[in-house]
Design a protein around this motif. Structure first.
Motif, mmCIF file in Angstrom:
data_model
loop_
_atom_site.group_PDB
_atom_site.id
_atom_site.type_symbol
_atom_site.label_atom_id
_atom_site.label_comp_id
_atom_site.label_asym_id
_atom_site.label_seq_id
_atom_site.Cartn_x
_atom_site.Cartn_y
_atom_site.Cartn_z
ATOM 1 N N TRP A 1 -5.517 12.805 -1.099
ATOM 2 C CA TRP A 1 -5.912 12.286 0.245
ATOM 3 C C TRP A 1 -4.924 12.668 1.446
ATOM 4 O O TRP A 1 -3.852 11.913 1.211
ATOM 5 C CB TRP A 1 -6.563 10.686 0.281
ATOM 6 C CG TRP A 1 -7.584 10.458 1.531
ATOM 7 C CD1 TRP A 1 -7.705 11.114 2.720
ATOM 8 C CD2 TRP A 1 -8.348 9.412 1.495
ATOM 9 N NE1 TRP A 1 -8.604 10.672 3.226
ATOM 10 C CE2 TRP A 1 -9.128 9.652 2.780
ATOM 11 C CE3 TRP A 1 -8.699 8.413 0.659
ATOM 12 C CZ2 TRP A 1 -10.187 8.475 3.018
ATOM 13 C CZ3 TRP A 1 -9.536 7.281 0.842
ATOM 14 C CH2 TRP A 1 -10.339 7.615 2.129
ATOM 15 N N MET B 1 -7.271 7.692 8.725
ATOM 16 C CA MET B 1 -7.349 6.742 7.610
ATOM 17 C C MET B 1 -7.266 5.429 8.204
ATOM 18 O O MET B 1 -7.844 4.422 7.830
ATOM 19 C CB MET B 1 -6.347 6.630 6.522
ATOM 20 C CG MET B 1 -6.417 7.938 5.674
ATOM 21 S SD MET B 1 -5.325 8.040 4.274
ATOM 22 C CE MET B 1 -6.203 6.750 3.246
ATOM 23 N N VAL C 1 -6.444 8.560 -4.035
ATOM 24 C CA VAL C 1 -7.641 7.647 -3.783
ATOM 25 C C VAL C 1 -8.484 7.438 -5.196
ATOM 26 O O VAL C 1 -8.583 8.319 -5.867
ATOM 27 C CB VAL C 1 -8.776 8.444 -2.685
ATOM 28 C CG1 VAL C 1 -9.822 7.460 -2.562
ATOM 29 C CG2 VAL C 1 -8.184 8.527 -1.373
ATOM 30 N N TYR D 1 -13.897 4.819 -5.211
ATOM 31 C CA TYR D 1 -14.257 4.809 -3.717
ATOM 32 C C TYR D 1 -15.651 5.294 -3.531
ATOM 33 O O TYR D 1 -16.424 4.767 -2.630
ATOM 34 C CB TYR D 1 -13.096 5.502 -3.003
ATOM 35 C CG TYR D 1 -13.597 5.817 -1.588
ATOM 36 C CD1 TYR D 1 -13.497 4.991 -0.604
ATOM 37 C CD2 TYR D 1 -14.012 7.254 -1.247
ATOM 38 C CE1 TYR D 1 -13.917 5.292 0.833
ATOM 39 C CE2 TYR D 1 -14.737 7.381 -0.284
ATOM 40 C CZ TYR D 1 -14.399 6.717 0.967
ATOM 41 O OH TYR D 1 -14.980 6.970 2.096
ATOM 42 N N ARG E 1 -10.359 2.482 2.784
ATOM 43 C CA ARG E 1 -9.597 3.646 3.229
ATOM 44 C C ARG E 1 -8.394 3.017 3.995
ATOM 45 O O ARG E 1 -7.504 3.379 3.835
ATOM 46 C CB ARG E 1 -10.363 4.468 4.256
ATOM 47 C CG ARG E 1 -11.342 5.230 3.525
ATOM 48 C CD ARG E 1 -12.330 6.132 4.324
ATOM 49 N NE ARG E 1 -11.547 7.311 5.062
ATOM 50 C CZ ARG E 1 -11.255 7.358 6.277
ATOM 51 N NH1 ARG E 1 -11.316 6.423 7.140
ATOM 52 N NH2 ARG E 1 -10.491 8.377 6.500
ATOM 53 N N ARG F 1 -4.473 3.149 3.112
ATOM 54 C CA ARG F 1 -3.415 3.633 4.026
ATOM 55 C C ARG F 1 -2.371 2.606 4.352
ATOM 56 O O ARG F 1 -1.239 2.803 4.496
ATOM 57 C CB ARG F 1 -4.155 3.999 5.377
ATOM 58 C CG ARG F 1 -3.307 4.568 6.297
ATOM 59 C CD ARG F 1 -2.556 5.864 6.149
ATOM 60 N NE ARG F 1 -1.716 6.234 7.196
ATOM 61 C CZ ARG F 1 -0.318 5.727 7.480
ATOM 62 N NH1 ARG F 1 0.031 4.932 6.672
ATOM 63 N NH2 ARG F 1 0.329 6.113 8.573
#
Length: 324
Positions: A48, A61, A231, A235, A248, A252
């Motif tokens: 990601w 993010m 990720v 998800y 997300r 992050r």
């Protein structure tokens, strides 16, 4: 003689019955859907992009990359605006409406393919990848852990139309080497263009050609140290848009530790079209279920209202072992 009616005592429930009852209760409050049959993901992790547009603590993010609802398309010209400490991010809808956080799955798929191709190129095993990707629609559905059906193919086509029309505008104050601040404004679509190949007799698309945005390509391929995160594939099984936004953000900002945000800030960053009260209620449902991938959720009191605490589960387990 007693006038009290006689009652037959209920038989005691077995341990198996109790376990099944608890499992059923958990299923009812879960925020995750079941994976499709013949699910291919296993233990794979998906790259990601992190800080794909700006190299600081704020990126896509930190905010929702589009609308959180599947049913509210946000008509052409509608916008989501996120105020940040050094500027803002604005997402605008195109002719087919604004892309949703589920449409963004296709961008994640493109990022993942590009990251793998870039790794092969750096290892001397392949040519430098281009910005154009050509996945089969069946491959997209498998990657996004969706069922393979006519409706899903139609959803892919609609998502591509929204993605190519949805633009991201970012305005930030960037410090120079001499300490001055320069106001930088940059705009780009979520994907640059697409083509679809379909069976003419059935009208069912079988292959997609996508040109990924220059800003994403440069971050993954051109940078010496690509700014990408991984990720959890679960998800894609998160059912709600707010749940996806929270994962997300946790990935992050919490990473392998803990991060905290007030409910008020989360509401402002989410792009939710509801009100704060309903948003808070859904956050508390997420906290109660506590089944998002990788991160445990908890609520605490803050100076200006409730605060969401997001903690990497491995750390939680470690702390529990230390306590024992």
């Amino acid at each position: 003689m007693s006038d009290k009616p006689t009652t037959t005592p209920k038989p005691a429930r077995s341990a198996a019955d109790k376990a099944e009852a608890l499992a059923e209760k958990a299923r009812k409050k879960s925020t995750m859907r079941q994976p499709p049959n013949d699910d291919p993901q296993g233990d794979l992790f998906i790259p990601w992009v992190c800080d794909a547009t700006t190299k600081d603590d704020h990126s896509l993010m930190d905010v929702s990359p589009g609308r959180l609802s599947k049913n509210d398309p946000h008509k052409e010209g509608s916008k989501l605006r996120y105020e940040l400490s050094d500027g803002f991010i604005e997402i605008a809808a195109g002719a087919y409406g604004m892309a949703s956080i589920w449409d963004y799955d296709l961008v994640l798929m493109a990022m993942s393919q590009l990251a793998e191709a870039a790794n092969q190129w750096r290892a001397g095993k392949a040519e430098k990848p281009s910005r154009t990707l050509s996945p089969l629609v069946s491959e997209i559905l498998k990657f996004c852990r969706r069922d393979d059906g006519i409706r899903q193919y139609q959803e892919i086509e609609a998502a591509l139309k929204r993605l190519v029309g949805t633009t991201v505008l970012i305005k930030r104050n960037v410090p120079t080497k001499k300490g001055r601040l320069i106001e930088m404004t940059e705009g780009q679509p979520l994907i640059n263009s697409f083509k679809m190949a379909a069976l003419s007799d059935k009208g069912r698309i079988i292959k997609v050609e996508m040109e990924i945005g220059k800003w994403i390509y440069e971050q993954i391929v051109e940078e010496e140290k690509p700014g990408i995160l991984t990720v959890n594939p679960d998800y894609f099984l998160i059912t709600g848009g707010i749940g996806r936004f929270i994962y997300r953000l946790a990935r992050r900002t919490a990473n392998k530790g803990t991060s905290e945000y007030s409910f008020k800030t989360l509401f402002e960053r989410s792009g939710s079209t509801g009100d704060q009260k309903n948003f808070n209620r859904y956050l508390r449902q997420l906290i109660e279920a506590n089944d998002l991938p990788e991160y445990a959720l908890a609520e605490r009191k803050g100076v200006d209202g409730p605060v969401l605490v997001m903690t990497y589960r491995a750390k939680t387990a470690l702390e529990r072992d230390e306590d024992e």
